[in-house]
Design an enzyme around this catalytic site. Sequence first.
Site, PDB file in Angstrom:
ATOM      1  N   SER A  73       0.809  -1.226   0.000  1.00 33.77           N
ATOM      2  CA  SER A  73       0.000   0.000   0.000  1.00 33.77           C
ATOM      3  C   SER A  73       0.840   1.272   0.000  1.00 33.77           C
ATOM      4  O   SER A  73       0.295   2.380  -0.008  1.00 33.77           O
ATOM      5  CB  SER A  73      -0.957   0.011   1.191  1.00 33.77           C
ATOM      6  OG  SER A  73      -0.245  -0.013   2.410  1.00 33.77           O
ATOM      7  N   THR A 126      -1.408   3.642   3.269  1.00 40.82           N
ATOM      8  CA  THR A 126      -0.837   4.950   3.570  1.00 40.82           C
ATOM      9  C   THR A 126      -0.013   4.975   4.849  1.00 40.82           C
ATOM     10  O   THR A 126      -0.488   4.588   5.913  1.00 40.82           O
ATOM     11  CB  THR A 126      -1.948   6.028   3.732  1.00 40.82           C
ATOM     12  OG1 THR A 126      -2.807   5.973   2.614  1.00 40.82           O
ATOM     13  CG2 THR A 126      -1.364   7.410   3.862  1.00 40.82           C
ATOM     14  N   THR A 152       1.769   7.011  -0.238  1.00 39.37           N
ATOM     15  CA  THR A 152       0.911   5.848  -0.503  1.00 39.37           C
ATOM     16  C   THR A 152       0.975   5.461  -1.968  1.00 39.37           C
ATOM     17  O   THR A 152       1.318   6.294  -2.826  1.00 39.37           O
ATOM     18  CB  THR A 152      -0.547   6.184  -0.136  1.00 39.37           C
ATOM     19  OG1 THR A 152      -1.343   5.004  -0.203  1.00 39.37           O
ATOM     20  CG2 THR A 152      -1.144   7.216  -1.064  1.00 39.37           C
ATOM     21  N   ARG A 173      -6.472   8.410 -10.805  1.00 43.18           N
ATOM     22  CA  ARG A 173      -7.151   8.739  -9.533  1.00 43.18           C
ATOM     23  C   ARG A 173      -6.103   9.170  -8.498  1.00 43.18           C
ATOM     24  O   ARG A 173      -5.059   8.564  -8.337  1.00 43.18           O
ATOM     25  CB  ARG A 173      -7.912   7.527  -9.032  1.00 43.18           C
ATOM     26  CG  ARG A 173      -8.623   7.730  -7.673  1.00 43.18           C
ATOM     27  CD  ARG A 173      -7.788   7.259  -6.509  1.00 43.18           C
ATOM     28  NE  ARG A 173      -8.531   7.293  -5.258  1.00 43.18           N
ATOM     29  CZ  ARG A 173      -7.981   7.101  -4.057  1.00 43.18           C
ATOM     30  NH1 ARG A 173      -6.677   6.876  -3.953  1.00 43.18           N
ATOM     31  NH2 ARG A 173      -8.705   7.145  -2.970  1.00 43.18           N
ATOM     32  N   THR A 182      -5.490   8.464   7.093  1.00 38.68           N
ATOM     33  CA  THR A 182      -5.379   7.216   6.342  1.00 38.68           C
ATOM     34  C   THR A 182      -6.783   6.718   6.048  1.00 38.68           C
ATOM     35  O   THR A 182      -7.733   7.092   6.729  1.00 38.68           O
ATOM     36  CB  THR A 182      -4.582   6.166   7.148  1.00 38.68           C
ATOM     37  OG1 THR A 182      -4.465   4.965   6.380  1.00 38.68           O
ATOM     38  CG2 THR A 182      -5.226   5.852   8.477  1.00 38.68           C
ATOM     39  N   GLY A 183      -6.911   5.910   5.018  1.00 40.85           N
ATOM     40  CA  GLY A 183      -8.226   5.374   4.681  1.00 40.85           C
ATOM     41  C   GLY A 183      -8.699   5.871   3.330  1.00 40.85           C
ATOM     42  O   GLY A 183      -7.899   6.344   2.517  1.00 40.85           O
TER      43      GLY A 183
HETATM   44  N1  GLY Z   1      -5.563   7.230   1.715  1.00 40.67           N
HETATM   45  C1  GLY Z   1      -5.008   6.805   0.518  1.00 40.67           C
HETATM   46  C2  GLY Z   1      -5.864   6.950  -0.643  1.00 40.67           C
HETATM   47  O1  GLY Z   1      -7.069   7.025  -0.562  1.00 40.67           O
HETATM   48  O2  GLY Z   1      -5.318   6.926  -1.723  1.00 40.67           O
END
Ligand code: GLY
Length: 323
Positions: A81, A184, A202, A212, A235-236
């Site tokens: 990740s 992340t 990340t 994206r 994070t998330g």
């Molecule tokens: N928090 C990382 C992302 O949504 O890319």
Amino acid sequence: MTSRRTFIKFSAFSAALLSVGKSMGSPRLHTSSEKPIVLSTWEHGLAANEDAWKILSANGKAIDAVEKGVMNTEENLKNQSVGLGGLPDRDGHVTLDACIMDELGNCGSVCCLEHIKHPISVARMVMDKTPHVILVGDGALKFALNHGFTKETFDRTPEADKAWKEWLIKAQYKPIINVENHDTIGMIALDAAGNLSGSCTTSGLAYKMHGRVGDSPIIGAGLFVDNEVGAAAATGTGEEVIRVCGSHTVVEMMRAGHSPEEACRIAVERVSKSPKNVKEMQIGFIAINKHGEFGGYALQNGFNFAVHSNKINNELCDAKHLW
Ligand code: GLY
């Protein structure tokens, strides 16, 4: 689950550290000088904190610590990740997002950067060497190569390649990060001189649409630092963090007098009111205030963060959660 894991009881811990005082007419929390201190998201934060701590414990600068710390995570190709070991987008590209911010409000960011091992260091170079804040895609890559970074030639690690090819069989597009999928590394630090800085890096959402960008490279969303108040990182699921300017919100709540944990909880409550269905998503915040008090909070059970200070020897803490 790591054997180093320790469940810090925040109520007891806070009671030992904190005394309530008054400042500018609003209640504020003060600690016995808990600095230097570094916090970072998830279990991979433990190893990252170790590297950051080498700098902080030698009276180094927070900005150097937060860069060096997350480089540890970026270079771990087993981490799916963060960094080039990350899972690719739906077209097979591993695209990296990162940002960094210092105590003066200087900041730099890269989005959708490919083939570079340390996007955080490119973000730092954007901060240090350009009049800009964000560089994206091919422009970010060109900038990195012009400034001495090496282009890594592999497209994906064998593990990420296998996972992607398995995903392609059904190619279901579910842009969620659930409680099991870590993502992340966000790192925030207060150095011995009392200065705050932060970093965030990340590979983003697995199998995302090409191009994206999530919250992690967005100053104010994935990361925010105000040296008068505090620092926060997220994070998330990035879309939901962006929607509430998450890390900026956490810092503003600390400015209003809330403790770091309360400030994170308020930001999480805002996320919970999203027009999207956030029931299956995970969002977590971490925060440190100017006094070295810290906290975290998440939407769901399962979010943890690593803390290293003179009093806390790099421990993993479970965040409280809304649901
Ligand atoms: N928090 C990382 C992302 O949504 O890319």
